[in-house]
Design a protein around this motif. Structure first.
Motif, PDB file in Angstrom:
ATOM      1  N   TRP A 273      41.129  39.750  36.547  1.00 21.41           N
ATOM      2  CA  TRP A 273      41.318  40.032  35.114  1.00 21.41           C
ATOM      3  C   TRP A 273      39.982  40.441  34.529  1.00 21.41           C
ATOM      4  O   TRP A 273      39.069  39.625  34.488  1.00 21.41           O
ATOM      5  N   PRO A 274      39.790  41.668  34.147  1.00 23.82           N
ATOM      6  CA  PRO A 274      40.755  42.763  34.166  1.00 23.82           C
ATOM      7  C   PRO A 274      40.696  43.547  35.472  1.00 23.82           C
ATOM      8  O   PRO A 274      39.874  43.265  36.334  1.00 23.82           O
ATOM      9  N   ALA A 275      41.576  44.543  35.595  1.00 20.91           N
ATOM     10  CA  ALA A 275      41.549  45.487  36.707  1.00 20.91           C
ATOM     11  C   ALA A 275      41.700  46.889  36.125  1.00 20.91           C
ATOM     12  O   ALA A 275      42.411  47.080  35.133  1.00 20.91           O
ATOM     13  N   ILE A 276      41.024  47.851  36.726  1.00 21.66           N
ATOM     14  CA  ILE A 276      41.061  49.228  36.238  1.00 21.66           C
ATOM     15  C   ILE A 276      41.840  50.081  37.247  1.00 21.66           C
ATOM     16  O   ILE A 276      41.438  50.221  38.395  1.00 21.66           O
ATOM     17  N   TYR A 277      42.970  50.615  36.801  1.00 16.45           N
ATOM     18  CA  TYR A 277      43.829  51.452  37.647  1.00 16.45           C
ATOM     19  C   TYR A 277      43.451  52.922  37.439  1.00 16.45           C
ATOM     20  O   TYR A 277      43.313  53.369  36.300  1.00 16.45           O
TER      21      TYR A 277
END
Length: 511
Positions: A273-277
């Motif tokens: 948390w967070p993750a970047i797609y």
């Protein structure tokens, strides 16, 4: 929705008392006051899917099995005392003497009705058990569940599914009756639903006929207060208005936890948390070398520092605490600007511009996007950030109007990684916003649940994780530790690593 803090909070509590709402203080040894970050939209176990909904459903309803927080590889008996698997068929033996809060006995018909309804509704946590083909009542204390294909994870995933009354389901079926489940609750769990005062709180009472065991000095009543502002939750906790608070801002949590009369409870968090797609369909992020450049340019240290050191950098999608995790055997992911520049050169792209959509209202998401923007600038890539409501933000990348999307990775199953992979990395998965697709991964995830040997499953899980890592589809900025300040007068709070952050009221006690 007003928060219960300061003068406004006092006025609201007086108003609540006038309307008949109990406004017991957090100093009452028999009443536990919890500051939740939001008000449920439903308390229907078949539809609940966010923290403040689970606050109620997890404590009012029981599950067939429980997940052992101290050992993620173990499951514990709950409404089922034993279970076994034979190919596609699982058999569960049910506990004797269990009753719902309305006095109705619990039996196998309740299990069948619950699972049949959950799969029909197809919302909430239904994805955890969507491999169920049929449920059969063998006798009142025995139920058989057949899956579409052999899976070793059924019992584990049932540790998240709350059991309802078949009589309630029969009585409140149909569209008109469905509303009853959204605002009423009748479980077998440690606490019983009493009342819901809209905009203010939900009241629960201890079920003294519960089959489980309470600690010494448990709380007889729970007031689940809706306090949407994080600063107000922090102030109320520190001032003694609340016994515990959800999602206290990190800086406030660390400060309060270090003051007299408080201590910190720390634990593992949900995945990352967070993750970047990154969008695999449109330029420039459809270029693998370009994505690799972004992964290597990202300033991970800045993200960890934003969590004040209460975070680590993940090495892939599966955290170290998860049974069979390959994390320790995967290479460290770290900032390497020279390697980033080399990857960018290999991409053949220069002066590239990309857009990143960020759900509004999440400071960590915005900060991660800002770090990406600054990191990319160092290698000559321009990142434009657009904050949007959640649905619009995820729609932007799904409709190819954005190159990246910031969200958290999450998995509610304590042992089954395939549900997480299916949602995030397989074709058609709701959170597969960048449309990642890999046939080898699809085959691995389909086969993995049928493998009985833990070592073989672990090897397959590493293969699956490596495929995702090597695609450079995801940037994992940080994996934070959950930090919760708890008053010294309260004991028993634990953090469930495979759960949204909330409280297991049946484990809490007054010191």
């Amino acid at each position: 929705m007003k928060s219960l803090s300061g003068i406004a909070g006092t006025a609201l509590l007086l108003m609540a008392s006038a309307m008949g709402v109990n406004s017991a203080s957090a100093q009452d040894a028999t009443t536990f006051v919890y500051a939740d970050a939001g008000e449920p939209s439903t308390i229907d176990p078949a539809k609940a899917n966010v923290n403040w909904e689970f606050t109620v459903t997890r404590n009012v309803y029981d599950r067939l099995v429980d997940f052992d927080l101290d050992d993620p590889s173990r499951l514990l008996p709950a409404l089922a005392t034993e279970w076994k698997q034979d190919g596609k068929v699982w058999t569960f033996k049910l506990r004797d003497g269990v009753t719902f809060h309305d006095g109705t006995p619990f039996d196998a018909n309740d299990v069948k009705a619950t699972l049949d309804r959950l799969l029909k509704v197809g919302q909430g946590q239904s994805y955890l058990v969507d491999d169920i083909a049929s449920v059969t009542v063998v006798d009142p204390k025995t139920v058989q569940i057949e899956t579409k294909a052999p899976t070793v994870f059924l019992a584990s995933n049932l540790s998240r599914i709350e059991m309802m009354s078949d009589e309630d389901i029969a009585k409140h079926g149909g569209e008109a009756g469905e509303a009853w489940f959204s605002e009423n609750a009748n479980g077998t769990g440690p606490y019983a639903f009493v009342a819901w005062t809209r905009g203010t709180q939900i009241e629960l009472k201890r079920n003294d006929k519960w089959w489980g065991k309470f600690p010494e000095k448990p709380f007889d009543r729970v007031l689940d207060r809706f306090v949407t502002d994080g600063a107000n939750r922090a102030r109320g906790l520190e001032g003694g208005e609340f016994d515990l608070a959800n999602f206290v801002p990190l800086d406030e949590a660390l400060r309060i936890g270090s003051t007299s009369g408080f201590h910190l409870v720390e634990g593992n968090n949900l995945w990352a948390w967070p993750a970047i797609y990154l969008n695999m369909d449109i330029p420039p992020t459809n270029n693998k070398d370009f994505r690799n450049a972004l992964v290597k340019a990202f300033d991970y240290n800045a993200m960890v520092q934003s969590f004040q050191g209460k975070a680590v950098v993940g090495r892939g999608p599966i955290p170290a605490w998860f049974p069979g995790s390959p994390e320790k055997d995967q290479p460290e992911i770290k900032t390497d600007l020279e390697a980033a520049k080399a990857a960018l050169a290999a991409s053949g792209l220069s002066n590239a511009t990309m857009k990143c959509s960020v759900p509004a209202g999440f400071p960590e998401f915005r900060f991660a996007a800002t770090i990406l923007q600054a990191s990319a600038a160092q290698i000559g890539v321009t990142v434009e950030i657009e904050e949007l409501p959640f649905v619009e933000a995820i729609t932007a990348i799904k409709t190819d109007k954005s190159n990246c999307f910031v969200l958290g990775n999450a998995n509610l199953s304590p042992q089954d990684a395939t549900k997480f992979f299916s949602a995030h990395y397989l074709k058609g998965g709701f959170f597969n916003s960048g449309k990642f697709e890999d046939p080898a991964l699809q085959e691995l995830i389909a086969k993995l649940p049928s493998v009985s040997d833990p070592a073989e499953r672990a090897a397959m899980l590493k293969q699956a994780s490596d495929i995702v890592v090597d695609s450079h589809y995801i940037i994992w900025p940080a994996r934070p530790v959950t930090v919760v300040p708890e008053p010294d007068r309260i004991g028993g709070y634990r953090i469930d690593p495979a759960e949204y952050i909330n409280a297991r009221f049946w484990e809490l006690y007054s010191k």
